[in-house]
Write a protein that holds these residues in place. Structure first.
Motif, PDB file in Angstrom:
ATOM      1  N   VAL A  55       0.867  -1.179   0.000  1.00 58.92           N
ATOM      2  CA  VAL A  55       0.000   0.000   0.000  1.00 58.92           C
ATOM      3  C   VAL A  55       0.903   1.227   0.000  1.00 58.92           C
ATOM      4  N   CYS A  56       0.589   2.194  -0.852  1.00 58.78           N
ATOM      5  CA  CYS A  56       1.410   3.410  -0.960  1.00 58.78           C
ATOM      6  C   CYS A  56       1.396   4.188   0.348  1.00 58.78           C
ATOM      7  N   LYS A  57       2.580   4.602   0.762  1.00 55.28           N
ATOM      8  CA  LYS A  57       2.728   5.445   1.948  1.00 55.28           C
ATOM      9  C   LYS A  57       3.724   6.544   1.587  1.00 55.28           C
ATOM     10  N   ASN A  58       3.218   7.712   1.269  1.00 56.51           N
ATOM     11  CA  ASN A  58       4.052   8.874   0.934  1.00 56.51           C
ATOM     12  C   ASN A  58       4.945   8.640  -0.281  1.00 56.51           C
ATOM     13  N   LYS A  59       4.570   7.764  -1.188  1.00 56.33           N
ATOM     14  CA  LYS A  59       5.289   7.514  -2.436  1.00 56.33           C
ATOM     15  C   LYS A  59       4.253   7.404  -3.545  1.00 56.33           C
ATOM     16  N   THR A  64       6.352   2.464  -5.335  1.00 53.69           N
ATOM     17  CA  THR A  64       5.919   1.436  -4.385  1.00 53.69           C
ATOM     18  C   THR A  64       5.944   0.060  -5.037  1.00 53.69           C
ATOM     19  N   ALA A  65       5.548  -0.029  -6.304  1.00 52.43           N
ATOM     20  CA  ALA A  65       5.600  -1.310  -7.027  1.00 52.43           C
ATOM     21  C   ALA A  65       7.051  -1.759  -7.205  1.00 52.43           C
ATOM     22  N   ILE A  66       7.946  -0.812  -7.483  1.00 52.39           N
ATOM     23  CA  ILE A  66       9.378  -1.127  -7.598  1.00 52.39           C
ATOM     24  C   ILE A  66       9.905  -1.643  -6.254  1.00 52.39           C
ATOM     25  N   GLU A  67       9.472  -1.024  -5.168  1.00 54.80           N
ATOM     26  CA  GLU A  67       9.867  -1.475  -3.826  1.00 54.80           C
ATOM     27  C   GLU A  67       9.428  -2.924  -3.596  1.00 54.80           C
ATOM     28  N   ALA A  68       8.222  -3.271  -4.038  1.00 46.65           N
ATOM     29  CA  ALA A  68       7.732  -4.641  -3.898  1.00 46.65           C
ATOM     30  C   ALA A  68       8.574  -5.601  -4.736  1.00 46.65           C
ATOM     31  N   CYS A  69       8.923  -5.207  -5.963  1.00 48.42           N
ATOM     32  CA  CYS A  69       9.781  -6.037  -6.818  1.00 48.42           C
ATOM     33  C   CYS A  69      11.155  -6.224  -6.182  1.00 48.42           C
ATOM     34  N   ASN A  70      11.690  -5.152  -5.633  1.00 53.16           N
ATOM     35  CA  ASN A  70      12.998  -5.242  -4.972  1.00 53.16           C
ATOM     36  C   ASN A  70      12.957  -6.206  -3.795  1.00 53.16           C
ATOM     37  N   GLN A  71      11.842  -6.245  -3.079  1.00 47.18           N
ATOM     38  CA  GLN A  71      11.702  -7.181  -1.965  1.00 47.18           C
ATOM     39  C   GLN A  71      11.752  -8.621  -2.472  1.00 47.18           C
ATOM     40  N   ILE A  72      11.110  -8.889  -3.602  1.00 45.74           N
ATOM     41  CA  ILE A  72      11.142 -10.235  -4.185  1.00 45.74           C
ATOM     42  C   ILE A  72      12.580 -10.634  -4.485  1.00 45.74           C
ATOM     43  N   ILE A  73      13.357  -9.698  -5.026  1.00 42.90           N
ATOM     44  CA  ILE A  73      14.752  -9.977  -5.377  1.00 42.90           C
ATOM     45  C   ILE A  73      15.607 -10.112  -4.119  1.00 42.90           C
ATOM     46  N   GLU A  74      15.508  -9.145  -3.214  1.00 46.65           N
ATOM     47  CA  GLU A  74      16.354  -9.131  -2.015  1.00 46.65           C
ATOM     48  C   GLU A  74      16.093 -10.320  -1.100  1.00 46.65           C
ATOM     49  N   LYS A  75      14.840 -10.725  -0.991  1.00 44.07           N
ATOM     50  CA  LYS A  75      14.488 -11.853  -0.118  1.00 44.07           C
ATOM     51  C   LYS A  75      14.580 -13.199  -0.846  1.00 44.07           C
ATOM     52  N   ARG A  76      14.962 -13.162  -2.128  1.00 40.83           N
ATOM     53  CA  ARG A  76      15.173 -14.366  -2.933  1.00 40.83           C
ATOM     54  C   ARG A  76      13.941 -15.275  -2.984  1.00 40.83           C
ATOM     55  N   TYR A  77      12.768 -14.684  -3.138  1.00 42.10           N
ATOM     56  CA  TYR A  77      11.532 -15.464  -3.166  1.00 42.10           C
ATOM     57  C   TYR A  77      11.473 -16.428  -4.349  1.00 42.10           C
ATOM     58  N   LEU A  78      11.951 -16.023  -5.513  1.00 43.55           N
ATOM     59  CA  LEU A  78      11.858 -16.862  -6.709  1.00 43.55           C
ATOM     60  C   LEU A  78      12.890 -17.986  -6.728  1.00 43.55           C
ATOM     61  N   GLY A  91       7.764 -12.793 -10.919  1.00 49.20           N
ATOM     62  CA  GLY A  91       7.464 -11.997  -9.733  1.00 49.20           C
ATOM     63  C   GLY A  91       6.766 -10.719 -10.137  1.00 49.20           C
ATOM     64  N   TYR A  92       5.765 -10.331  -9.382  1.00 47.84           N
ATOM     65  CA  TYR A  92       5.015  -9.110  -9.635  1.00 47.84           C
ATOM     66  C   TYR A  92       4.952  -8.276  -8.362  1.00 47.84           C
ATOM     67  N   GLY A  93       5.293  -7.013  -8.483  1.00 45.43           N
ATOM     68  CA  GLY A  93       5.097  -6.060  -7.406  1.00 45.43           C
ATOM     69  C   GLY A  93       3.821  -5.292  -7.687  1.00 45.43           C
ATOM     70  N   ILE A  94       2.911  -5.281  -6.730  1.00 41.74           N
ATOM     71  CA  ILE A  94       1.623  -4.606  -6.927  1.00 41.74           C
ATOM     72  C   ILE A  94       1.461  -3.540  -5.851  1.00 41.74           C
ATOM     73  N   ALA A  95       1.257  -2.307  -6.311  1.00 43.62           N
ATOM     74  CA  ALA A  95       1.065  -1.177  -5.398  1.00 43.62           C
ATOM     75  C   ALA A  95      -0.390  -0.735  -5.460  1.00 43.62           C
ATOM     76  N   ARG A 100      -6.701   3.157  -7.007  1.00 40.20           N
ATOM     77  CA  ARG A 100      -5.691   2.983  -8.059  1.00 40.20           C
ATOM     78  C   ARG A 100      -4.736   1.859  -7.701  1.00 40.20           C
ATOM     79  N   ALA A 101      -4.199   1.234  -8.746  1.00 43.01           N
ATOM     80  CA  ALA A 101      -3.197   0.182  -8.547  1.00 43.01           C
ATOM     81  C   ALA A 101      -2.198   0.238  -9.692  1.00 43.01           C
ATOM     82  N   PHE A 102      -0.999  -0.276  -9.435  1.00 45.42           N
ATOM     83  CA  PHE A 102       0.029  -0.365 -10.455  1.00 45.42           C
ATOM     84  C   PHE A 102       0.732  -1.683 -10.275  1.00 45.42           C
ATOM     85  N   ILE A 103       0.940  -2.408 -11.381  1.00 44.69           N
ATOM     86  CA  ILE A 103       1.591  -3.710 -11.350  1.00 44.69           C
ATOM     87  C   ILE A 103       2.888  -3.635 -12.135  1.00 44.69           C
TER      88      ILE A 103
END
Length: 106
Positions: A55-59, A64-78, A91-95, A100-103
């Motif tokens: 969920v967007c918080k001051n961004k 925010t979607a990029i932040e979600a994608c980065n989490q997938i990479i950093e935490k090695r989910y895939l 992997g999909y980051g969804i904000a 509104r939403a962005f994928i």
């Protein structure tokens, strides 16, 4: 349903309901953390995916979607699923921000 229910857990439950499937997992341990939503196909050669919701918080939505994608990479989910033989994972980051939403796809 209203966008006033704008917490991440609300969107998480909403997406799970839309994707209702036996091979869908919620908050399952993956890599170095827990991915929000994961779909693992029965046939390991078919496409599977991980959704990381934010969920967007001051961004803006894109950041925010990029932040979600980065989490997938950093935490090695895939990586953990690929090691188990799932060869076509995405992997999909969804904000989300109210109505509104962005994928963003990795």
């Amino acid at each position: 349903m209203s966008y006033h229910d704008g917490k991440e857990s609300f969107y998480h439950g909403f997406i799970l309901g839309l994707l209702n499937n036996n091979n869908l997992f919620s908050n399952i341990e993956s890599g170095d953390g827990r991915s929000d939503i994961k779909y693992l196909p029965v046939n390991k050669e078919k496409r599977g995916f991980i959704l990381e919701l934010k969920v967007c918080k001051n961004k803006d939505l894109y950041d925010t979607a990029i932040e979600a994608c980065n989490q997938i990479i950093e935490k090695r989910y895939l990586e953990s699923d690929k090691a188990r033989g799932y060869i076509n994972m995405l992997g999909y980051g969804i904000a989300f921000d109210k109505k509104r939403a962005f994928i963003k796809c990795l």
